[in-house]
Design a protein around this motif. Sequence first.
Motif, PDB file in Angstrom:
ATOM      1  N   LEU A 281       0.846  -1.192   0.000  1.00  0.00           N
ATOM      2  CA  LEU A 281       0.000   0.000   0.000  1.00  0.00           C
ATOM      3  C   LEU A 281       0.883   1.244   0.000  1.00  0.00           C
ATOM      4  CD1 LEU A 281      -2.734   1.470   0.363  1.00  0.00           C
ATOM      5  CD2 LEU A 281      -2.503   1.096   2.825  1.00  0.00           C
ATOM      6  N   TYR A 282       0.635   2.144  -0.966  1.00  0.00           N
ATOM      7  CA  TYR A 282       1.376   3.402  -1.038  1.00  0.00           C
ATOM      8  C   TYR A 282       0.365   4.532  -0.940  1.00  0.00           C
ATOM      9  CZ  TYR A 282       4.810   6.872  -2.579  1.00  0.00           C
ATOM     10  OH  TYR A 282       5.663   7.947  -2.646  1.00  0.00           O
ATOM     11  N   ILE A 283       0.523   5.380   0.052  1.00  0.00           N
ATOM     12  CA  ILE A 283      -0.407   6.494   0.236  1.00  0.00           C
ATOM     13  C   ILE A 283       0.333   7.794  -0.086  1.00  0.00           C
ATOM     14  CG2 ILE A 283      -1.972   7.645   1.853  1.00  0.00           C
ATOM     15  CD1 ILE A 283      -2.141   5.044   3.422  1.00  0.00           C
ATOM     16  N   ALA A 284      -0.113   8.464  -1.160  1.00  0.00           N
ATOM     17  CA  ALA A 284       0.542   9.698  -1.607  1.00  0.00           C
ATOM     18  C   ALA A 284      -0.304  10.891  -1.179  1.00  0.00           C
ATOM     19  CB  ALA A 284       0.702   9.676  -3.127  1.00  0.00           C
ATOM     20  N   VAL A 285       0.237  11.698  -0.283  1.00  0.00           N
ATOM     21  CA  VAL A 285      -0.513  12.831   0.252  1.00  0.00           C
ATOM     22  C   VAL A 285       0.103  14.143  -0.235  1.00  0.00           C
ATOM     23  CG1 VAL A 285      -1.446  13.878   2.349  1.00  0.00           C
ATOM     24  CG2 VAL A 285      -0.876  11.436   2.330  1.00  0.00           C
ATOM     25  N   GLY A 286      -0.676  14.900  -0.972  1.00  0.00           N
ATOM     26  CA  GLY A 286      -0.183  16.187  -1.456  1.00  0.00           C
ATOM     27  C   GLY A 286       0.936  16.038  -2.473  1.00  0.00           C
ATOM     28  N   ILE A 287       0.875  14.958  -3.257  1.00  0.00           N
ATOM     29  CA  ILE A 287       1.882  14.709  -4.306  1.00  0.00           C
ATOM     30  C   ILE A 287       1.153  14.707  -5.646  1.00  0.00           C
ATOM     31  CG2 ILE A 287       3.443  12.965  -5.268  1.00  0.00           C
ATOM     32  CD1 ILE A 287       4.101  12.076  -2.454  1.00  0.00           C
ATOM     33  N   SER A 288       1.613  15.572  -6.573  1.00  0.00           N
ATOM     34  CA  SER A 288       0.887  15.680  -7.849  1.00  0.00           C
ATOM     35  C   SER A 288       1.079  14.434  -8.713  1.00  0.00           C
ATOM     36  CB  SER A 288       1.364  16.916  -8.604  1.00  0.00           C
ATOM     37  OG  SER A 288       2.733  16.785  -8.908  1.00  0.00           O
ATOM     38  N   GLY A 289       2.273  13.827  -8.639  1.00  0.00           N
ATOM     39  CA  GLY A 289       2.513  12.619  -9.414  1.00  0.00           C
ATOM     40  C   GLY A 289       3.307  12.873 -10.679  1.00  0.00           C
ATOM     41  N   ALA A 290       4.425  13.589 -10.556  1.00  0.00           N
ATOM     42  CA  ALA A 290       5.306  13.808 -11.712  1.00  0.00           C
ATOM     43  C   ALA A 290       5.923  12.472 -12.140  1.00  0.00           C
ATOM     44  CB  ALA A 290       6.410  14.794 -11.334  1.00  0.00           C
ATOM     45  N   ILE A 291       6.315  12.416 -13.428  1.00  0.00           N
ATOM     46  CA  ILE A 291       6.914  11.194 -13.992  1.00  0.00           C
ATOM     47  C   ILE A 291       8.019  10.659 -13.086  1.00  0.00           C
ATOM     48  CG2 ILE A 291       8.277  10.291 -15.926  1.00  0.00           C
ATOM     49  CD1 ILE A 291       6.946  12.441 -17.698  1.00  0.00           C
ATOM     50  N   GLN A 292       8.865  11.594 -12.603  1.00  0.00           N
ATOM     51  CA  GLN A 292      10.034  11.170 -11.819  1.00  0.00           C
ATOM     52  C   GLN A 292       9.625  10.567 -10.473  1.00  0.00           C
ATOM     53  OE1 GLN A 292       9.703  14.188 -13.277  1.00  0.00           O
ATOM     54  NE2 GLN A 292      11.166  13.958 -14.943  1.00  0.00           N
ATOM     55  N   HIS A 293       8.511  11.013  -9.924  1.00  0.00           N
ATOM     56  CA  HIS A 293       8.056  10.417  -8.656  1.00  0.00           C
ATOM     57  C   HIS A 293       7.426   9.052  -8.922  1.00  0.00           C
ATOM     58  CE1 HIS A 293       6.926  10.250  -4.471  1.00  0.00           C
ATOM     59  NE2 HIS A 293       5.732   9.846  -4.839  1.00  0.00           N
ATOM     60  N   LEU A 294       6.577   8.984  -9.951  1.00  0.00           N
ATOM     61  CA  LEU A 294       5.914   7.717 -10.285  1.00  0.00           C
ATOM     62  C   LEU A 294       6.945   6.615 -10.514  1.00  0.00           C
ATOM     63  CD1 LEU A 294       3.121   8.992 -12.721  1.00  0.00           C
ATOM     64  CD2 LEU A 294       2.985   8.611 -10.262  1.00  0.00           C
ATOM     65  N   ALA A 295       8.108   6.982 -11.085  1.00  0.00           N
ATOM     66  CA  ALA A 295       9.148   5.991 -11.370  1.00  0.00           C
ATOM     67  C   ALA A 295       9.539   5.225 -10.115  1.00  0.00           C
ATOM     68  CB  ALA A 295      10.384   6.684 -11.938  1.00  0.00           C
ATOM     69  N   GLY A 296       9.370   5.858  -8.966  1.00  0.00           N
ATOM     70  CA  GLY A 296       9.818   5.223  -7.729  1.00  0.00           C
ATOM     71  C   GLY A 296       8.764   4.433  -7.005  1.00  0.00           C
ATOM     72  N   MET A 297       7.474   4.512  -7.452  1.00  0.00           N
ATOM     73  CA  MET A 297       6.446   3.847  -6.659  1.00  0.00           C
ATOM     74  C   MET A 297       5.349   3.174  -7.467  1.00  0.00           C
ATOM     75  SD  MET A 297       4.245   6.321  -7.447  1.00  0.00           S
ATOM     76  CE  MET A 297       2.743   6.278  -6.477  1.00  0.00           C
ATOM     77  N   LYS A 298       5.480   3.203  -8.812  1.00  0.00           N
ATOM     78  CA  LYS A 298       4.323   2.736  -9.572  1.00  0.00           C
ATOM     79  C   LYS A 298       4.145   1.221  -9.573  1.00  0.00           C
ATOM     80  CE  LYS A 298       6.179   3.203 -14.220  1.00  0.00           C
ATOM     81  NZ  LYS A 298       5.934   4.035 -15.399  1.00  0.00           N
ATOM     82  N   ASP A 299       5.084   0.497  -9.013  1.00  0.00           N
ATOM     83  CA  ASP A 299       4.899  -0.947  -8.893  1.00  0.00           C
ATOM     84  C   ASP A 299       4.261  -1.333  -7.560  1.00  0.00           C
ATOM     85  OD1 ASP A 299       5.878  -1.506 -11.418  1.00  0.00           O
ATOM     86  OD2 ASP A 299       7.951  -1.455 -10.717  1.00  0.00           O
ATOM     87  N   SER A 300       3.827  -0.335  -6.798  1.00  0.00           N
ATOM     88  CA  SER A 300       3.128  -0.629  -5.548  1.00  0.00           C
ATOM     89  C   SER A 300       1.821  -1.345  -5.884  1.00  0.00           C
ATOM     90  CB  SER A 300       2.803   0.665  -4.794  1.00  0.00           C
ATOM     91  OG  SER A 300       3.966   1.450  -4.656  1.00  0.00           O
ATOM     92  N   LYS A 301       1.394  -2.242  -4.953  1.00  0.00           N
ATOM     93  CA  LYS A 301       0.203  -3.048  -5.253  1.00  0.00           C
ATOM     94  C   LYS A 301      -1.040  -2.151  -5.279  1.00  0.00           C
ATOM     95  CE  LYS A 301      -1.830  -7.350  -3.772  1.00  0.00           C
ATOM     96  NZ  LYS A 301      -2.249  -7.708  -2.419  1.00  0.00           N
ATOM     97  N   VAL A 302      -1.262  -1.426  -4.213  1.00  0.00           N
ATOM     98  CA  VAL A 302      -2.402  -0.505  -4.180  1.00  0.00           C
ATOM     99  C   VAL A 302      -1.861   0.896  -3.912  1.00  0.00           C
ATOM    100  CG1 VAL A 302      -4.511   0.150  -2.955  1.00  0.00           C
ATOM    101  CG2 VAL A 302      -3.990  -2.279  -3.345  1.00  0.00           C
ATOM    102  N   ILE A 303      -2.306   1.856  -4.734  1.00  0.00           N
ATOM    103  CA  ILE A 303      -1.867   3.245  -4.548  1.00  0.00           C
ATOM    104  C   ILE A 303      -3.078   4.091  -4.164  1.00  0.00           C
ATOM    105  CG2 ILE A 303      -0.852   5.281  -5.660  1.00  0.00           C
ATOM    106  CD1 ILE A 303       0.629   3.295  -7.548  1.00  0.00           C
ATOM    107  N   VAL A 304      -2.967   4.808  -3.062  1.00  0.00           N
ATOM    108  CA  VAL A 304      -4.027   5.716  -2.634  1.00  0.00           C
ATOM    109  C   VAL A 304      -3.493   7.138  -2.764  1.00  0.00           C
ATOM    110  CG1 VAL A 304      -5.369   6.531  -0.651  1.00  0.00           C
ATOM    111  CG2 VAL A 304      -5.070   4.073  -1.036  1.00  0.00           C
ATOM    112  N   ALA A 305      -4.263   8.002  -3.443  1.00  0.00           N
ATOM    113  CA  ALA A 305      -3.847   9.390  -3.581  1.00  0.00           C
ATOM    114  C   ALA A 305      -4.809  10.281  -2.803  1.00  0.00           C
ATOM    115  CB  ALA A 305      -3.834   9.787  -5.049  1.00  0.00           C
ATOM    116  N   ILE A 306      -4.239  11.153  -1.990  1.00  0.00           N
ATOM    117  CA  ILE A 306      -5.056  12.150  -1.297  1.00  0.00           C
ATOM    118  C   ILE A 306      -4.590  13.511  -1.790  1.00  0.00           C
ATOM    119  CG2 ILE A 306      -5.738  13.091   0.949  1.00  0.00           C
ATOM    120  CD1 ILE A 306      -4.990  10.345   2.161  1.00  0.00           C
ATOM    121  N   ASN A 307      -5.454  14.170  -2.567  1.00  0.00           N
ATOM    122  CA  ASN A 307      -5.052  15.406  -3.230  1.00  0.00           C
ATOM    123  C   ASN A 307      -6.284  16.238  -3.504  1.00  0.00           C
ATOM    124  OD1 ASN A 307      -3.826  17.291  -5.171  1.00  0.00           O
ATOM    125  ND2 ASN A 307      -2.130  15.810  -5.136  1.00  0.00           N
TER     126      ASN A 307
END
Lengths: 316, 269
Positions: A281-307
Amino acid sequence: MIRVPGVRSRLILSTLRRFGSSLVIVEHNNSNVEPITLHAISAASKLGSVSCLVGGFRCSAVAEEVTKLAGVTKVLITDEQCLENSVAEKITPLVLSAQSKLGASHIVVGSSTFGRDFLPRVAAKLNTSPINDVIAILSEDTFQRPIYAGNAVVTLKSLDPIRCLTVRGTAFPPTTLSDGATAPIESFPLPGADALGSEASDLVEFVSVEKHKSDRPELTDASVVVSGGRGMKSGENFELLYQLADKLNAAVGASRAAVDAGFVPNDMQVGQTGKIVAPKLYIAVGISGAIQHLAGMKDSKVIVAINKDPDAPIFQ
Amino acid sequence: MSAGLRVLVGCKRVIDYAVKIRVRPDATGVVTEGVKHSMNPFDEIAVEEAIRMREKQLAADILAFNCGSPKGQDVLRVALAMGADRAIQVEVDDPISQKLEPLHVAELLEKIVKEEKIDLVLLGKQAIDNDAVQTGQILAARLGWPQATYASKITKDGNSLIVVREIDGGSSTVKVKLPAVVTVDLRLNQPRYATLPNIMKVRFVEKSLGAKKKPLNVKKLSDFGVELTPHIEILKVEDPPVRVPGIKVDSVETLVAKLKEKGVLPSKK
């Protein structure tokens, strides 16, 4: 994982078993094995028998720990003060010497700052092209790795006789404790100063290391990660994420924006140039999701975004 | 080296970091035609650091290097406009430049370092296209020089550099004897923009401005006796697996319920 049908596959498998052997360089802090090494050992097991090299100072506990791991057939230990703080110039001749003694076909290490620092130096001495951040081993010479911040995956064939790989920890399960059997430990001498084209040891001097203390799980190994970005607005507000993380037994990460703004130290950065994580589980809080950030977490099983921005790329 | 260091900086031309890349349908690579390219962000930081070293009178000469398609000259002009003294491009045909491995580039850099009597090589810690993180280390090994990777602070101390390195879990400091290879991390500095007059100085000989055009030498691989023996064969380049589209929930309760349903919330105590 060899996907060749029929007889040939068995033939290749048995060839691998007979001739394939890999040397895994153990990453440790002189008393404990770093978790990424467990992933590296399981990756190396796909290539044949696995020997491990523990270079360090007063590191016998590390070697003991490695002998108990499944898949390890031999442990070489080099216990010297000059190896206490691993610098590439000093590990390189040791790794070359161990490879030549064992005749290992593959040199494998986790894709951490440690592994990525010295492995290309080793490969250069062997005149082979190193392969970084391997995410799949298709055969003894064919590998997959991500390029362009993980937006493409390349399948490549190594044409070198000895292959130097760093492997992405999150792409291979950690090896477990073996059922009873322990691998033998062999003391391995530091190669002489003139050996292997000599790496003059006075070229570099280790000065100091400063580790950021944290009681939470390691970012790269946690099953839950809570990350904050620029939207957290201040370092104090990260306290909210720490509280949430403690409830979930999670590690806390950050985007580059949060690091650059000084909210948190830079070793918390998740992304192309920071750490690569793949928790449940990856919970991204206040993160827009730039390509460079996604590169580090997009293989997480479940991604939750709070934005609060419904159009933020993180929602895609 | 009291007269100041002779510094070589690597400047790779890559697809701009903000571009969402597309994989070619025939799986041979990614689409590069008509796509915005720029200098690898880490290399800009390397160029900036070299210029700051000159501003502190530590560097005497800054040579910017690029290897690849003729368009790579554009990034060298940026480096010159930022403040590099001269530039060298090793021109390689486009299809061949796709096959350049860090090993090849390091071999070429080694020759240039020796020819130009370089004391310090500053490279980016990685290029954002192949994400290899290798060229600097390979070059250091070939030269038998010390290396300091992922530098976030560089200071000169006599005939050595003291480099703070970003590592997993914190930072480490090493002292490397010159000559050395240093690869730079994001937090080393904030690269400057090239100003218009400086861009003019690079592009044109403007006698009226009193400016001398900065030299940009174009060479071939054969000028250095470097042959590209392939060590790696690229079989295919594909898209990464696509994620199943997600859902939006309207309350915290629904979010927690959904996560429990998925079994990803640790149920402790």
